[in-house]
Scaffold this motif. Structure first.
Motif, PDB file in Angstrom:
ATOM      1  N   ILE A 261       0.857  -1.171   0.000  1.00  0.00           N
ATOM      2  CA  ILE A 261       0.000   0.000   0.000  1.00  0.00           C
ATOM      3  C   ILE A 261       0.900   1.231   0.000  1.00  0.00           C
ATOM      4  O   ILE A 261       1.923   1.249   0.693  1.00  0.00           O
ATOM      5  CB  ILE A 261      -0.896   0.028   1.251  1.00  0.00           C
ATOM      6  CG1 ILE A 261      -1.547  -1.338   1.487  1.00  0.00           C
ATOM      7  CG2 ILE A 261      -1.960   1.107   1.149  1.00  0.00           C
ATOM      8  CD1 ILE A 261      -2.034  -1.535   2.899  1.00  0.00           C
ATOM      9  N   SER A 262       0.554   2.250  -0.742  1.00  0.00           N
ATOM     10  CA  SER A 262       1.345   3.484  -0.784  1.00  0.00           C
ATOM     11  C   SER A 262       0.606   4.615  -0.085  1.00  0.00           C
ATOM     12  O   SER A 262      -0.615   4.747  -0.214  1.00  0.00           O
ATOM     13  CB  SER A 262       1.632   3.885  -2.233  1.00  0.00           C
ATOM     14  OG  SER A 262       2.432   2.924  -2.856  1.00  0.00           O
ATOM     15  N   PHE A 263       1.376   5.432   0.639  1.00  0.00           N
ATOM     16  CA  PHE A 263       0.833   6.593   1.343  1.00  0.00           C
ATOM     17  C   PHE A 263       1.758   7.783   1.102  1.00  0.00           C
ATOM     18  O   PHE A 263       2.966   7.612   0.954  1.00  0.00           O
ATOM     19  CB  PHE A 263       0.747   6.332   2.854  1.00  0.00           C
ATOM     20  CG  PHE A 263      -0.184   5.211   3.211  1.00  0.00           C
ATOM     21  CD1 PHE A 263      -1.540   5.441   3.379  1.00  0.00           C
ATOM     22  CD2 PHE A 263       0.295   3.921   3.394  1.00  0.00           C
ATOM     23  CE1 PHE A 263      -2.404   4.404   3.703  1.00  0.00           C
ATOM     24  CE2 PHE A 263      -0.554   2.879   3.727  1.00  0.00           C
ATOM     25  CZ  PHE A 263      -1.910   3.121   3.886  1.00  0.00           C
ATOM     26  N   ASP A 264       1.207   8.985   1.116  1.00  0.00           N
ATOM     27  CA  ASP A 264       2.004  10.195   0.957  1.00  0.00           C
ATOM     28  C   ASP A 264       2.677  10.637   2.249  1.00  0.00           C
ATOM     29  O   ASP A 264       3.690  11.333   2.215  1.00  0.00           O
ATOM     30  CB  ASP A 264       1.147  11.355   0.441  1.00  0.00           C
ATOM     31  CG  ASP A 264       0.815  11.218  -1.034  1.00  0.00           C
ATOM     32  OD1 ASP A 264       1.509  10.467  -1.752  1.00  0.00           O
ATOM     33  OD2 ASP A 264      -0.159  11.865  -1.478  1.00  0.00           O
ATOM     34  N   SER A 265       2.104  10.267   3.414  1.00  0.00           N
ATOM     35  CA  SER A 265       2.617  10.765   4.685  1.00  0.00           C
ATOM     36  C   SER A 265       2.325   9.782   5.816  1.00  0.00           C
ATOM     37  O   SER A 265       1.503   8.879   5.669  1.00  0.00           O
ATOM     38  CB  SER A 265       1.963  12.114   5.021  1.00  0.00           C
ATOM     39  OG  SER A 265       0.576  11.931   5.258  1.00  0.00           O
TER      40      SER A 265
ATOM     41  N   GLU B 265      -1.330   9.922   6.841  1.00  0.00           N
ATOM     42  CA  GLU B 265      -2.191   9.084   6.001  1.00  0.00           C
ATOM     43  C   GLU B 265      -2.098   7.622   6.412  1.00  0.00           C
ATOM     44  O   GLU B 265      -3.102   6.914   6.434  1.00  0.00           O
ATOM     45  CB  GLU B 265      -1.810   9.208   4.522  1.00  0.00           C
ATOM     46  CG  GLU B 265      -2.369  10.406   3.833  1.00  0.00           C
ATOM     47  CD  GLU B 265      -2.106  10.372   2.334  1.00  0.00           C
ATOM     48  OE1 GLU B 265      -1.792   9.302   1.778  1.00  0.00           O
ATOM     49  OE2 GLU B 265      -2.228  11.446   1.717  1.00  0.00           O
ATOM     50  N   LEU B 266      -0.897   7.170   6.729  1.00  0.00           N
ATOM     51  CA  LEU B 266      -0.698   5.782   7.180  1.00  0.00           C
ATOM     52  C   LEU B 266      -1.495   5.531   8.458  1.00  0.00           C
ATOM     53  O   LEU B 266      -2.197   4.536   8.580  1.00  0.00           O
ATOM     54  CB  LEU B 266       0.784   5.508   7.415  1.00  0.00           C
ATOM     55  CG  LEU B 266       1.160   4.145   7.986  1.00  0.00           C
ATOM     56  CD1 LEU B 266       0.909   3.039   6.963  1.00  0.00           C
ATOM     57  CD2 LEU B 266       2.633   4.151   8.404  1.00  0.00           C
TER      58      LEU B 266
ATOM     59  N   SER C 241      -5.502   5.687   7.825  1.00  0.00           N
ATOM     60  CA  SER C 241      -6.090   4.881   6.758  1.00  0.00           C
ATOM     61  C   SER C 241      -7.315   4.115   7.254  1.00  0.00           C
ATOM     62  O   SER C 241      -7.289   3.459   8.292  1.00  0.00           O
ATOM     63  CB  SER C 241      -5.063   3.893   6.206  1.00  0.00           C
ATOM     64  OG  SER C 241      -5.674   3.023   5.286  1.00  0.00           O
TER      65      SER C 241
ATOM     66  N   ALA D  71       3.756  -1.124   3.718  1.00  0.00           N
ATOM     67  CA  ALA D  71       3.376   0.244   3.376  1.00  0.00           C
ATOM     68  C   ALA D  71       4.608   0.995   2.909  1.00  0.00           C
ATOM     69  O   ALA D  71       5.655   0.955   3.561  1.00  0.00           O
ATOM     70  CB  ALA D  71       2.755   0.947   4.578  1.00  0.00           C
TER      71      ALA D  71
ATOM     72  N   VAL E 128       5.754   4.697   2.407  1.00  0.00           N
ATOM     73  CA  VAL E 128       5.339   6.046   2.782  1.00  0.00           C
ATOM     74  C   VAL E 128       6.340   7.028   2.172  1.00  0.00           C
ATOM     75  O   VAL E 128       7.539   6.953   2.443  1.00  0.00           O
ATOM     76  CB  VAL E 128       5.270   6.195   4.319  1.00  0.00           C
ATOM     77  CG1 VAL E 128       4.730   7.566   4.696  1.00  0.00           C
ATOM     78  CG2 VAL E 128       4.406   5.093   4.927  1.00  0.00           C
TER      79      VAL E 128
ATOM     80  N   ARG F 124      -2.005   2.847  14.372  1.00  0.00           N
ATOM     81  CA  ARG F 124      -3.134   3.420  13.629  1.00  0.00           C
ATOM     82  C   ARG F 124      -3.988   4.268  14.571  1.00  0.00           C
ATOM     83  O   ARG F 124      -4.080   4.002  15.754  1.00  0.00           O
ATOM     84  CB  ARG F 124      -3.975   2.303  13.007  1.00  0.00           C
ATOM     85  CG  ARG F 124      -3.194   1.517  11.958  1.00  0.00           C
ATOM     86  CD  ARG F 124      -4.012   0.422  11.314  1.00  0.00           C
ATOM     87  NE  ARG F 124      -5.092   1.022  10.525  1.00  0.00           N
ATOM     88  CZ  ARG F 124      -6.363   0.628  10.592  1.00  0.00           C
ATOM     89  NH1 ARG F 124      -6.725  -0.371  11.365  1.00  0.00           N
ATOM     90  NH2 ARG F 124      -7.277   1.212   9.851  1.00  0.00           N
TER      91      ARG F 124
END
Length: 188
Positions: A13-17, A20-21, A24, A34, A36, A68
């Motif tokens: 899974i890709s995240f910008d920050s 966001e992680l 999610s 992930a 990031v 999370r």
């Protein structure tokens, strides 16, 4: 040869920050990875590769252990090649107070890496035995004290400490970055 039914698929899974992680809505599955792109935004030097540990209840440090926002069991654990102070959210821009991020990095490991930048701090934890702080380059890796008084104290319980390729600046003539109470400081 593994039986295809025994292979556990791994989701990437890709995240910008990091935020966001953490926020999610999609719950990670076992063996998830992930990627990031940054701590605050893509390309800022933070972030990295994280693996999901569904049974972890480790204390989150917002760098190498991420919980999370929904809480509960399970943590994202940093599995990248090297965590840095930017992995913990330090900006190194010379104007942002990086004390919290640098302190979290120090508390997470005896080895702390500082990419080039100017890290503004007001205080930091005492050195521990065997601590190593390494900068990317002496000329461009700067820890700057943003207060008067002592920033770091080394006690006799920490006789071997290494600072390598890091420049240290006080905010004023009244600022003292380091107080030695015994032991040996090695500065390269």
């Amino acid at each position: 040869v593994a039986n295809p039914q025994d292979i556990v698929p791994q989701a990437t899974i890709s995240f910008d920050s990091i935020s966001e992680l953490k926020s999610s809505a999609v719950p990670p599955s076992d063996n998830s990875t992930a990627i990031v792109s940054g701590y605050y935004s893509p390309g800022d030097g933070g972030g990295g590769i994280y693996g999901w540990d569904s049974s972890s209840t480790a204390t989150a440090n917002n760098g190498t252990i991420i919980q999370r926002d929904v809480g509960g069991t399970g943590r994202w654990r940093f599995v990248g090649s090297r965590a840095t102070v930017r992995t913990f959210g330090a900006k190194g821009d010379g104007s942002t107070d990086d004390t919290t991020a640098v302190t979290a990095s120090i508390n997470a490991s005896n080895f702390v890496y500082f990419p080039d930048g100017t890290y503004l701090v007001t205080s930091l934890p005492e050195f521990s035995q065997g601590d190593t702080w390494e900068g990317e380059s002496t000329r461009n890796t700067i820890i700057k004290l943003n207060t008067t008084g002592y920033c770091i104290t080394q006690t006799t319980d920490a006789p071997q400490v290494l600072l390598e390729r890091i420049s240290i600046l006080g905010a004023t003539m009244a600022a003292t970055f380091l107080r030695l109470n015994g032991g040996a400081m090695h500065y390269l």
